[in-house]
Design a protein around this motif. Structure first.
Motif, mmCIF file in Angstrom:
data_model
loop_
_atom_site.group_PDB
_atom_site.id
_atom_site.type_symbol
_atom_site.label_atom_id
_atom_site.label_comp_id
_atom_site.label_asym_id
_atom_site.label_seq_id
_atom_site.Cartn_x
_atom_site.Cartn_y
_atom_site.Cartn_z
ATOM 1 N N ASP A 158 16.425 2.044 1.514
ATOM 2 C CA ASP A 158 15.978 2.161 0.125
ATOM 3 C C ASP A 158 15.630 0.783 -0.443
ATOM 4 O O ASP A 158 14.611 0.615 -1.121
ATOM 5 C CB ASP A 158 17.029 2.867 -0.732
ATOM 6 C CG ASP A 158 18.451 2.352 -0.503
ATOM 7 O OD1 ASP A 158 18.645 1.463 0.350
ATOM 8 O OD2 ASP A 158 19.373 2.837 -1.182
ATOM 9 N N PHE A 159 16.445 -0.220 -0.157
ATOM 10 C CA PHE A 159 16.183 -1.598 -0.567
ATOM 11 C C PHE A 159 14.822 -2.055 -0.054
ATOM 12 O O PHE A 159 14.015 -2.636 -0.791
ATOM 13 C CB PHE A 159 17.307 -2.486 -0.018
ATOM 14 C CG PHE A 159 17.116 -3.969 -0.207
ATOM 15 C CD1 PHE A 159 16.837 -4.501 -1.451
ATOM 16 C CD2 PHE A 159 17.256 -4.834 0.869
ATOM 17 C CE1 PHE A 159 16.684 -5.875 -1.616
ATOM 18 C CE2 PHE A 159 17.106 -6.201 0.709
ATOM 19 C CZ PHE A 159 16.810 -6.722 -0.542
ATOM 20 N N ASP A 160 14.552 -1.780 1.195
ATOM 21 C CA ASP A 160 13.282 -2.163 1.819
ATOM 22 C C ASP A 160 12.107 -1.499 1.092
ATOM 23 O O ASP A 160 11.103 -2.156 0.785
ATOM 24 C CB ASP A 160 13.307 -1.761 3.291
ATOM 25 C CG ASP A 160 11.986 -2.001 3.987
ATOM 26 O OD1 ASP A 160 11.603 -3.174 4.137
ATOM 27 O OD2 ASP A 160 11.337 -1.009 4.386
ATOM 28 N N LEU A 161 12.225 -0.200 0.801
ATOM 29 C CA LEU A 161 11.146 0.500 0.110
ATOM 30 C C LEU A 161 10.954 -0.026 -1.302
ATOM 31 O O LEU A 161 9.816 -0.244 -1.749
ATOM 32 C CB LEU A 161 11.428 2.001 0.060
ATOM 33 C CG LEU A 161 10.426 2.833 -0.761
ATOM 34 C CD1 LEU A 161 9.032 2.753 -0.158
ATOM 35 C CD2 LEU A 161 10.881 4.273 -0.895
ATOM 36 N N TYR A 162 12.049 -0.249 -2.038
ATOM 37 C CA TYR A 162 11.934 -0.700 -3.421
ATOM 38 C C TYR A 162 11.219 -2.050 -3.509
ATOM 39 O O TYR A 162 10.441 -2.290 -4.435
ATOM 40 C CB TYR A 162 13.311 -0.822 -4.072
ATOM 41 C CG TYR A 162 14.119 0.451 -4.139
ATOM 42 C CD1 TYR A 162 13.570 1.688 -3.805
ATOM 43 C CD2 TYR A 162 15.453 0.426 -4.534
ATOM 44 C CE1 TYR A 162 14.320 2.854 -3.862
ATOM 45 C CE2 TYR A 162 16.214 1.585 -4.600
ATOM 46 C CZ TYR A 162 15.641 2.789 -4.255
ATOM 47 O OH TYR A 162 16.394 3.939 -4.311
ATOM 48 N N LEU A 163 11.487 -2.931 -2.556
ATOM 49 C CA LEU A 163 10.799 -4.227 -2.543
ATOM 50 C C LEU A 163 9.296 -4.030 -2.411
ATOM 51 O O LEU A 163 8.503 -4.630 -3.149
ATOM 52 C CB LEU A 163 11.310 -5.091 -1.388
ATOM 53 C CG LEU A 163 12.670 -5.757 -1.565
ATOM 54 C CD1 LEU A 163 13.116 -6.410 -0.260
ATOM 55 C CD2 LEU A 163 12.623 -6.805 -2.680
ATOM 56 N N ARG A 164 8.894 -3.174 -1.473
ATOM 57 C CA ARG A 164 7.470 -2.944 -1.257
ATOM 58 C C ARG A 164 6.832 -2.242 -2.452
ATOM 59 O O ARG A 164 5.710 -2.553 -2.840
ATOM 60 C CB ARG A 164 7.270 -2.146 0.029
ATOM 61 C CG ARG A 164 7.536 -2.969 1.286
ATOM 62 C CD ARG A 164 7.273 -2.185 2.564
ATOM 63 N NE ARG A 164 8.410 -1.359 2.952
ATOM 64 C CZ ARG A 164 8.396 -0.038 3.049
ATOM 65 N NH1 ARG A 164 7.288 0.638 2.749
ATOM 66 N NH2 ARG A 164 9.466 0.636 3.423
ATOM 67 N N LEU A 165 7.540 -1.286 -3.053
ATOM 68 C CA LEU A 165 7.015 -0.585 -4.218
ATOM 69 C C LEU A 165 6.812 -1.540 -5.401
ATOM 70 O O LEU A 165 5.765 -1.513 -6.063
ATOM 71 C CB LEU A 165 7.977 0.523 -4.642
ATOM 72 C CG LEU A 165 7.871 1.870 -3.949
ATOM 73 C CD1 LEU A 165 8.985 2.788 -4.443
ATOM 74 C CD2 LEU A 165 6.519 2.522 -4.204
ATOM 75 N N ALA A 207 4.329 2.202 -13.846
ATOM 76 C CA ALA A 207 5.566 2.178 -13.052
ATOM 77 C C ALA A 207 5.384 2.909 -11.731
ATOM 78 O O ALA A 207 4.785 3.982 -11.668
ATOM 79 C CB ALA A 207 6.711 2.797 -13.840
ATOM 80 N N ALA A 208 5.935 2.324 -10.663
ATOM 81 C CA ALA A 208 5.966 2.964 -9.351
ATOM 82 C C ALA A 208 7.252 3.749 -9.164
ATOM 83 O O ALA A 208 7.281 4.741 -8.429
ATOM 84 C CB ALA A 208 5.839 1.913 -8.242
ATOM 85 N N ALA A 235 2.377 6.155 -4.943
ATOM 86 C CA ALA A 235 2.858 4.783 -4.768
ATOM 87 C C ALA A 235 3.718 4.663 -3.515
ATOM 88 O O ALA A 235 3.631 3.677 -2.769
ATOM 89 C CB ALA A 235 3.644 4.345 -5.999
ATOM 90 N N VAL A 236 4.560 5.669 -3.263
ATOM 91 C CA VAL A 236 5.403 5.648 -2.066
ATOM 92 C C VAL A 236 4.542 5.771 -0.807
ATOM 93 O O VAL A 236 4.780 5.094 0.199
ATOM 94 C CB VAL A 236 6.458 6.768 -2.111
ATOM 95 C CG1 VAL A 236 7.334 6.729 -0.865
ATOM 96 C CG2 VAL A 236 7.325 6.637 -3.353
ATOM 97 N N ILE A 237 3.512 6.615 -0.872
ATOM 98 C CA ILE A 237 2.607 6.765 0.264
ATOM 99 C C ILE A 237 1.914 5.436 0.565
ATOM 100 O O ILE A 237 1.865 4.979 1.723
ATOM 101 C CB ILE A 237 1.556 7.859 -0.016
ATOM 102 C CG1 ILE A 237 2.216 9.239 -0.133
ATOM 103 C CG2 ILE A 237 0.476 7.857 1.075
ATOM 104 C CD1 ILE A 237 2.782 9.766 1.148
ATOM 105 N N LEU A 238 1.379 4.798 -0.474
ATOM 106 C CA LEU A 238 0.669 3.537 -0.288
ATOM 107 C C LEU A 238 1.590 2.424 0.212
ATOM 108 O O LEU A 238 1.157 1.525 0.939
ATOM 109 C CB LEU A 238 -0.007 3.116 -1.596
ATOM 110 C CG LEU A 238 -1.172 4.004 -2.063
ATOM 111 C CD1 LEU A 238 -1.675 3.566 -3.436
ATOM 112 C CD2 LEU A 238 -2.306 3.964 -1.041
ATOM 113 N N ALA A 239 2.865 2.495 -0.176
ATOM 114 C CA ALA A 239 3.830 1.488 0.274
ATOM 115 C C ALA A 239 4.278 1.715 1.720
ATOM 116 O O ALA A 239 4.926 0.855 2.311
ATOM 117 C CB ALA A 239 5.045 1.477 -0.649
ATOM 118 N N GLY A 240 3.949 2.880 2.282
ATOM 119 C CA GLY A 240 4.301 3.160 3.668
ATOM 120 C C GLY A 240 5.537 4.004 3.857
ATOM 121 O O GLY A 240 5.964 4.219 4.986
ATOM 122 N N GLY A 241 6.125 4.498 2.757
ATOM 123 C CA GLY A 241 7.320 5.322 2.877
ATOM 124 C C GLY A 241 8.531 4.539 3.341
ATOM 125 O O GLY A 241 8.565 3.302 3.303
#
Length: 288
Positions: free
Chosen positions: A171-178, A106-107, A155-161
């Motif tokens: 938050d929606f934008d980050l969750y999609l990438r995660l 899980a991310a 995981a957040v770092i790799l997704a770009g924060g």
């Protein structure tokens, strides 16, 4: 399994101490509590320091940048982004970490929450059913408040924060990438009190709609989302935010903010042209 609690803060002096206390008062204590003061004009930073948080001050730059600053400073393997006007329940960190143990891929994980008023009185419960979810589920509305979630730091770092260019729905934008690279899991346990009060950021459904659709379209380009899924996702967010735009426009008129009313109206009729046609037809029938 060490946890860092990051609290972005902007003029929330009346709530920040309670948020910090709730972070420290855990059955599974965090490694650190970091408050990023985003250019507050009140005494939020001083109150946070007195409550035992490490405070980082910055000029006002928005919640996404404030969270990213805390992310960069945090030392824990897991991150909890607590809003300064919310508070954690005592077993929040324990519940989240237990879920990560069960779901090592899980991310991000999240749970249920209570909704409270300014004084901490109960308004309602927001119970969530346990389930695993993917970016497709996020695309159609699984967007928990950061206060009820926990994230794997790397995981957040790799997704770009958090993207500071996304002003509504970061938050929606980050969750999609995660969730495009790792699993998302809801464990369902109650973990936080989400506070509703008049001092919260102004809700702007027209701007939120445009921003969310932009997030959807950019993600679809990166993820190769099929045309039908993309159309359904856009429809979901048009309905979700669009229903409140007429109220926003009327409220703006009553407040004599005609520029905002015009912008809201144009957004509404751009996305719901049938509404304009129907209104015109009713007006014509009425005039006969």
């Amino acid at each position: 399994m060490r946890t860092s609690v990051v609290i972005p803060c902007y003029n929330t002096g009346r709530f920040i101490a309670e948020a910090i206390r709730s972070a420290w008062d855990q059955t599974r204590a965090p490694l650190e509590v970091i408050v990023v003061d985003d250019g507050s004009s009140d005494h939020s930073a001083e109150i946070a320091e007195a409550a035992g948080a490490r405070v980082i001050r910055q000029a006002n730059a928005g919640v996404a940048r404030a969270r990213n600053v805390g992310l960069g400073e945090a030392k824990g393997e897991f991150i909890l982004f607590l809003d300064a006007d919310d508070r954690l329940l005592p077993t929040a960190i324990e519940a989240h970490l237990g879920c990560f143990v069960q779901w090592p891929e899980a991310a991000m994980v999240y749970g249920s929450n209570y909704v409270i008023d300014t004084h901490g009185g109960m308004i309602r419960t927001n119970a969530q059913a346990p389930r695993a979810y993917s970016w497709r589920d996020v695309l159609f509305g699984i967007v928990p408040s950061p206060s009820v979630a926990m994230f794997r730091h790397q995981a957040v770092i790799l997704a770009g924060g958090f993207d500071p260019e996304v002003h509504y729905g970061e938050d929606f934008d980050l969750y999609l990438r995660l969730c495009a690279t790792g699993a998302g899991v809801c464990h369902g346990e109650f973990v936080a009190d989400y506070r509703k009060h008049s001092g919260q950021a102004t809700k702007r459904p027209a701007a939120s709609l445009e921003s969310m659709l932009g997030v959807v379209d950019r993600f679809a380009e990166r993820q190769s989302v099929d045309a039908n899924t993309l159309a359904l996702a856009r429809r979901h967010w048009r309905i979700y935010h669009g229903q409140w735009i007429p109220n926003e426009a009327v409220k703006s008129v009553l407040q004599m903010d005609f520029a905002h009313a015009k912008a809201s109206g144009l957004t509404y009729f751009r996305h719901f042209p049938d509404t304009l046609i129907g209104t015109a037809r009713r007006a014509l029938r009425f005039g006969r």
